[in-house]
Design an enzyme around this catalytic site. Structure first.
Site, PDB file in Angstrom:
ATOM      1  N   HIS A   1       0.804  -1.224   0.000  1.00 11.65           N
ATOM      2  CA  HIS A   1       0.000   0.000   0.000  1.00 11.65           C
ATOM      3  C   HIS A   1       0.843   1.283   0.000  1.00 11.65           C
ATOM      4  CE1 HIS A   1       0.704  -0.725   4.301  1.00 11.65           C
ATOM      5  NE2 HIS A   1       0.463   0.563   4.517  1.00 11.65           N
ATOM      6  N   ASP A   2       2.025   1.262   0.614  1.00 16.09           N
ATOM      7  CA  ASP A   2       2.858   2.466   0.680  1.00 16.09           C
ATOM      8  C   ASP A   2       4.131   2.367  -0.152  1.00 16.09           C
ATOM      9  OD1 ASP A   2       1.336   4.207   2.189  1.00 16.09           O
ATOM     10  OD2 ASP A   2       2.108   3.484   4.112  1.00 16.09           O
TER      11      ASP A   2
ATOM     12  N   LYS B   1       6.257   5.325  -1.493  1.00 19.15           N
ATOM     13  CA  LYS B   1       7.117   6.151  -0.635  1.00 19.15           C
ATOM     14  C   LYS B   1       8.593   6.043  -1.010  1.00 19.15           C
ATOM     15  CE  LYS B   1       4.151   6.384   3.469  1.00 19.15           C
ATOM     16  NZ  LYS B   1       4.001   6.001   4.906  1.00 19.15           N
TER      17      LYS B   1
ATOM     18  N   ASP C   1      -5.033   0.352   7.889  1.00 15.87           N
ATOM     19  CA  ASP C   1      -3.787   1.116   7.891  1.00 15.87           C
ATOM     20  C   ASP C   1      -3.831   2.215   8.950  1.00 15.87           C
ATOM     21  OD1 ASP C   1      -1.260   2.019   7.043  1.00 15.87           O
ATOM     22  OD2 ASP C   1      -2.176   3.477   5.698  1.00 15.87           O
TER      23      ASP C   1
ATOM     24  N   HIS D   1       3.002   9.780  -3.262  1.00 10.51           N
ATOM     25  CA  HIS D   1       3.372   8.355  -3.097  1.00 10.51           C
ATOM     26  C   HIS D   1       2.231   7.435  -3.544  1.00 10.51           C
ATOM     27  CE1 HIS D   1       0.984   8.223   0.668  1.00 10.51           C
ATOM     28  NE2 HIS D   1       1.058   6.899   0.567  1.00 10.51           N
TER      29      HIS D   1
ATOM     30  N   HIS E   1      -5.947   3.720  -1.122  1.00 11.34           N
ATOM     31  CA  HIS E   1      -6.048   3.566   0.338  1.00 11.34           C
ATOM     32  C   HIS E   1      -6.085   4.898   1.082  1.00 11.34           C
ATOM     33  CE1 HIS E   1      -1.669   4.133   0.125  1.00 11.34           C
ATOM     34  NE2 HIS E   1      -1.648   4.268   1.452  1.00 11.34           N
ATOM     35  N   HIS E   2      -5.944   6.006   0.338  1.00  8.84           N
ATOM     36  CA  HIS E   2      -6.112   7.323   0.970  1.00  8.84           C
ATOM     37  C   HIS E   2      -7.372   8.039   0.486  1.00  8.84           C
ATOM     38  CE1 HIS E   2      -2.654   7.720   3.569  1.00  8.84           C
ATOM     39  NE2 HIS E   2      -1.838   7.277   2.608  1.00  8.84           N
TER      40      HIS E   2
END
Length: 509
Positions: A369-370, A373, A453, A398, A424-425
């Protein structure tokens, strides 16, 4: 004077008898026929006579006895065509084309031979006045031989049909099992399919069936029914006599059938030993054994394929998890964050009723998910305080970077990772980023990871904050229902908070 000379040879024990029905309204005909054929024997079997004195009585007897081999049938009894009606009843009403029918008449003119032969499915026609003892012997012998031969042909046909159905069952069973990718689901399906092949599919026969894998000298539980269907341990504690059977199969490296129990033995290419135990096995014939052998060979291949799938899956999972850990470690977050997000995402997916395959796909994708970054500079990523507007704009990129990394892949897991990274954001009320999606326009994967998260991030210390208490985190989830988070997901997540805590405890920082 005896009609047939008696033999001085010792009598051989006879195996059953041929049932012959005498249909005639004259009792003397019954008596003479029985006396004439009293010593008759064909194919090691004597004759068991049944008598009927009218056409109606003959119909009743034929309807009640399906094993009559031969009918010696008079034509004229209570009516001039009573015997012909019996023949028609046997062939049409009873659909019996196996029993041999021999017409015996004392009035040939009443039922001419040519007419009877053409219009009725009979096997012989005899005039009583010409039917000597020798001819009667010949007629009965020929009739019974025809019955036996047709019976043999029918038995062979049924065996071929059974064989065909058995092969179809093996193919269908194997095909359905080959589609399963979970070892435990495969073992559960295997129990059902082998039970069917071995005719052990009655409820009473399934009370103590199970599948296990031998691991480090113990039997690891895979699947079961009856009392073994509720096993909560990774291993089975089994009675000594069952353990002895399993060990015997492992020692001989082959499947066993002893008494009413079957132990299936399946060894994979990497020496894993898988075993199936079934009770209540009925008689197994040669065909069953051959079908089981064919099925078992295919199942061994299926176990091998599962092992290869598992190896590929474990490798993919480890690579993805490691990449996720690299990203998290760069941002100074605990590596176990990605493990907790993966396990919590899969659990929540299952709790809301997603299929196991989708839950597993999300489990594989969630650690990514990240991943975007990796493109964020340290000055932004590692800043301990609040980000300014420019830094916050950089940080938000990201999401798009992560989605772009996976978007070109055709692999289902990486396509799912693109969804997770890119959504996811997003927020349920449409105030999230990067696309301002809302409600169910946000993929369920994105909605699930968004919740778990945030939950995990708040529950653990970060470079820019201390850990929140569980009550504080849950209060925020409730407050953000319908705004940041999908309300249904929040309710289900809190409903399973004990399970959530167990996952958290299993992967601490």
């Amino acid at each position: 004077m005896a009609l047939f000379k008696k033999s001085n040879k010792p009598k051989v024990e006879k195996q059953g008898a041929w049932k012959v029905l005498i249909v005639d309204d004259e009792p003397d005909v019954h008596t003479v026929t029985k006396i004439t054929l009293s010593d008759f024997e064909f194919d090691g079997k004597s004759i068991d006579f049944v008598s009927a004195y009218s056409g109606e009585e003959a119909k009743k007897i034929m309807a009640e006895h399906g094993d009559i081999a031969l009918v010696l049938l008079d034509v004229v009894m209570e009516t001039d065509d009573a015997g012909l009606q019996v023949a028609e009843f046997i062939r049409k009403a009873l659909n019996n084309h196996l029993t041999r029918i021999i017409l015996r008449t004392g009035q040939p003119g009443q039922a001419p031979e040519r007419t009877v032969i053409v219009n009725y499915d009979i096997n012989d026609y005899k005039d009583k006045t010409h039917l000597s003892s020798d001819k009667l012997f010949t007629v009965v012998y020929t009739g019974l031989r025809g019955y036996r031969d047709i019976q043999d042909i029918e038995t062979a046909r049924k065996k071929l049909e059974t064989h065909r159905q058995g092969l179809e069952q093996v193919i269908d069973s194997t095909t359905s099992l080959f589609r399963i990718r979970s070892l435990r689901e495969f073992a559960s399906g295997l129990l059902v399919q082998i039970s069917t092949l071995l005719h052990a599919n009655k409820p009473s026969a399934q009370s103590n069936n199970f599948a296990v894998r031998k691991s480090q000298g113990r039997f690891e539980y895979l699947a079961g029914n009856g009392e073994y269907g509720f096993n909560t341990s990774d291993y089975l504690d089994l009675p000594e006599h069952i353990l002895a059977l399993l060990e015997k199969a492992c020692e001989q490296q082959k499947s066993l059938i002893e008494h009413d129990c079957f132990v299936g033995y399946f060894k994979t290419y990497n020496a894993e030993e898988n075993l199936i135990y079934l009770q209540g096995i009925t008689a197994i014939d040669e065909l069953d054994t051959k079908l089981l052998e064919l099925f078992s060979n295919n199942i061994t291949v299926a176990f091998d394929n599962l092992e290869l799938d598992k190896e590929i899956y474990d490798t993919q999972s480890e690579i993805i998890e490691t990449l996720g850990e690299v990203v998290e470690s760069r941002s100074k977050e605990a590596a176990n964050h990605v493990k907790r997000v993966a396990h919590l995402s899969r659990a929540l997916a299952l709790w809301i009723g997603l299929p196991n395959a989708q839950a597993q796909e999300l489990f594989m994708a969630a650690p990514m998910h990240d991943v975007g970054k990796v493109a964020i500079p340290d000055s932004v990523l590692l800043k301990p305080g609040k980000l300014d507007d420019e830094q916050w704009h950089i940080m938000k990129t990201h999401v798009s970077v992560g989605q772009e990394i996976f978007s070109r892949s055709k692999r289902p897991t990486l396509k799912a990772a693109a969804i997770v990274a890119g959504e996811h954001h997003e927020k349920f009320d449409g105030s999230g980023y990067p696309n301002g999606l809302s409600g169910e326009d946000i993929h369920i994967y994105g909605r699930i990871v968004a919740l778990v998260d945030v939950f995990d991030a708040l529950s653990h210390k970060r470079c820019y904050k201390d850990a929140w208490s569980m009550d504080e985190v849950l209060a925020l989830l409730v407050k953000e229902k319908g705004r940041h988070f999908d309300p249904q997901l929040v309710d289900v997540f809190i409903e399973h908070i004990d399970d959530v805590q167990s996952i958290m405890d299993k992967y601490p920082d």
